[in-house]
Scaffold this motif. Structure first.
Motif, short mmCIF file in Angstrom:
data_model
loop_
_atom_site.label_atom_id
_atom_site.label_comp_id
_atom_site.label_asym_id
_atom_site.label_seq_id
_atom_site.Cartn_x
_atom_site.Cartn_y
_atom_site.Cartn_z
N PRO A 1 0.73 -1.13 -0.01
CA PRO A 1 -0.01 0.03 -0.11
C PRO A 1 0.86 1.28 0.16
O PRO A 1 1.77 1.05 0.49
N PRO A 2 0.28 2.38 -0.39
CA PRO A 2 0.96 3.74 -0.50
C PRO A 2 1.29 4.05 1.33
O PRO A 2 0.77 3.64 2.29
N GLY A 3 2.71 4.59 1.20
CA GLY A 3 3.21 4.70 2.52
C GLY A 3 3.94 3.58 3.06
O GLY A 3 4.78 3.89 4.18
N ILE B 1 8.59 -5.24 5.93
CA ILE B 1 8.03 -3.99 5.64
C ILE B 1 7.08 -3.50 6.78
O ILE B 1 6.64 -4.10 7.75
N LEU B 2 7.23 -2.04 6.80
CA LEU B 2 6.60 -1.37 7.95
C LEU B 2 5.42 -0.73 7.00
O LEU B 2 5.57 -0.03 6.13
N VAL B 3 4.29 -0.85 7.47
CA VAL B 3 2.96 -0.64 7.04
C VAL B 3 2.48 0.44 8.01
O VAL B 3 2.11 0.14 9.26
N PRO B 4 2.16 1.74 7.73
CA PRO B 4 1.58 2.60 8.79
C PRO B 4 0.20 1.92 9.39
O PRO B 4 -0.41 1.47 8.52
N SER B 5 0.08 2.53 10.48
CA SER B 5 -1.02 2.00 11.20
C SER B 5 -2.48 2.71 10.49
O SER B 5 -2.42 3.69 10.15
N GLY B 6 -3.38 1.95 10.64
CA GLY B 6 -4.64 2.28 10.00
C GLY B 6 -4.80 1.84 8.35
O GLY B 6 -5.78 2.23 7.95
N ALA C 1 -4.08 -1.33 5.75
CA ALA C 1 -3.79 -2.78 5.56
C ALA C 1 -3.34 -3.06 4.39
O ALA C 1 -3.44 -2.32 3.48
N PRO C 2 -2.45 -4.16 4.40
CA PRO C 2 -1.79 -4.59 3.04
C PRO C 2 -2.79 -4.78 1.88
O PRO C 2 -3.67 -5.47 1.93
N VAL C 3 -2.56 -4.38 0.61
CA VAL C 3 -3.47 -4.52 -0.26
C VAL C 3 -2.98 -5.68 -1.28
O VAL C 3 -1.73 -5.68 -1.79
N GLY D 1 -1.27 -3.71 -9.30
CA GLY D 1 -1.73 -2.31 -9.84
C GLY D 1 -2.36 -1.32 -8.83
O GLY D 1 -2.98 -0.23 -9.23
N ALA D 2 -1.94 -1.47 -7.38
CA ALA D 2 -2.49 -0.34 -6.43
C ALA D 2 -1.67 0.77 -6.84
O ALA D 2 -0.51 0.91 -7.07
N VAL D 3 -2.32 1.91 -6.61
CA VAL D 3 -1.62 3.26 -7.02
C VAL D 3 -0.66 3.47 -5.83
O VAL D 3 -0.93 3.35 -4.65
N GLY D 4 0.49 3.74 -6.33
CA GLY D 4 1.73 3.97 -5.52
C GLY D 4 2.12 2.65 -4.88
O GLY D 4 3.20 2.94 -3.67
N GLY D 5 1.87 1.54 -5.09
CA GLY D 5 2.04 0.24 -4.58
C GLY D 5 3.67 0.10 -5.05
O GLY D 5 4.18 0.30 -6.23
N VAL D 6 4.20 -0.83 -4.12
CA VAL D 6 5.68 -1.37 -4.66
C VAL D 6 5.56 -2.86 -4.48
O VAL D 6 5.03 -3.35 -3.34
N PRO D 7 5.75 -3.63 -5.34
CA PRO D 7 5.77 -5.13 -5.22
C PRO D 7 6.94 -5.37 -4.20
O PRO D 7 8.07 -4.93 -3.95
N VAL D 8 6.32 -6.45 -3.54
CA VAL D 8 7.19 -7.29 -2.46
C VAL D 8 8.28 -7.80 -3.24
O VAL D 8 8.37 -8.44 -4.24
#
Length: 130
Positions: A84-86, A101-106, A108-110, A114-121
């Motif tokens: 997800p973005p962020g 990977i650190l995902v900001p609180s609030g 969830a991983p998508v 094709g998620a906007v701003g996403g980075v593949p694992v």
């Protein structure tokens, strides 16, 4: 006779000096015992304070006051999942292929692509330095 009086006087002086030395040591022992009692009380006070501060309920309340939130159960993403973005890559272990990977609180991983701003694992975002 004079020699006997002289020996008795010298013996009395030696006893007086020994008694004075023992009295000085008794004062020192008393002072050290008082100091030990004060330090023992301080140690007990600090131990009680540590127990109170390290209580899980108190730690949780302090963490909430600082704006920390419970992280929940970690999610494990399959390779190729878009982040997800962020989200940012914290660590990559080349020997096992594990990516932390650190995902900001609030957020969830998508799953999916094709998620906007996403980075593949498994890839590094620009500027991660790792």
């Amino acid at each position: 006779m004079t020699l006997l009086l002289l020996l008795m006087g010298a013996g009395l002086m030696c006893l007086l000096l020994i008694n004075t030395a023992l009295a000085q040591n008794a004062f020192l022992v008393h002072k050290l015992q008082k100091s030990s009692a004060v330090l023992s009380d301080e140690e007990q006070t600090l131990s009680l304070r540590l127990d109170r501060l390290s209580d899980p309920a108190n730690l949780a309340a302090r963490a909430t006051d600082l704006g920390m939130a419970y992280g929940g159960i970690p999610a494990y993403l399959p390779p190729g999942t878009v982040l997800p973005p962020g989200a940012r890559v914290i660590d990559t272990d080349p020997s096992s292929g594990v990516v932390t990977i650190l995902v900001p609180s609030g957020r969830a991983p998508v799953a999916g692509t094709g998620a906007v701003g996403g980075v593949p694992v498994g890839t590094r975002p620009a500027g991660s330095g790792r």
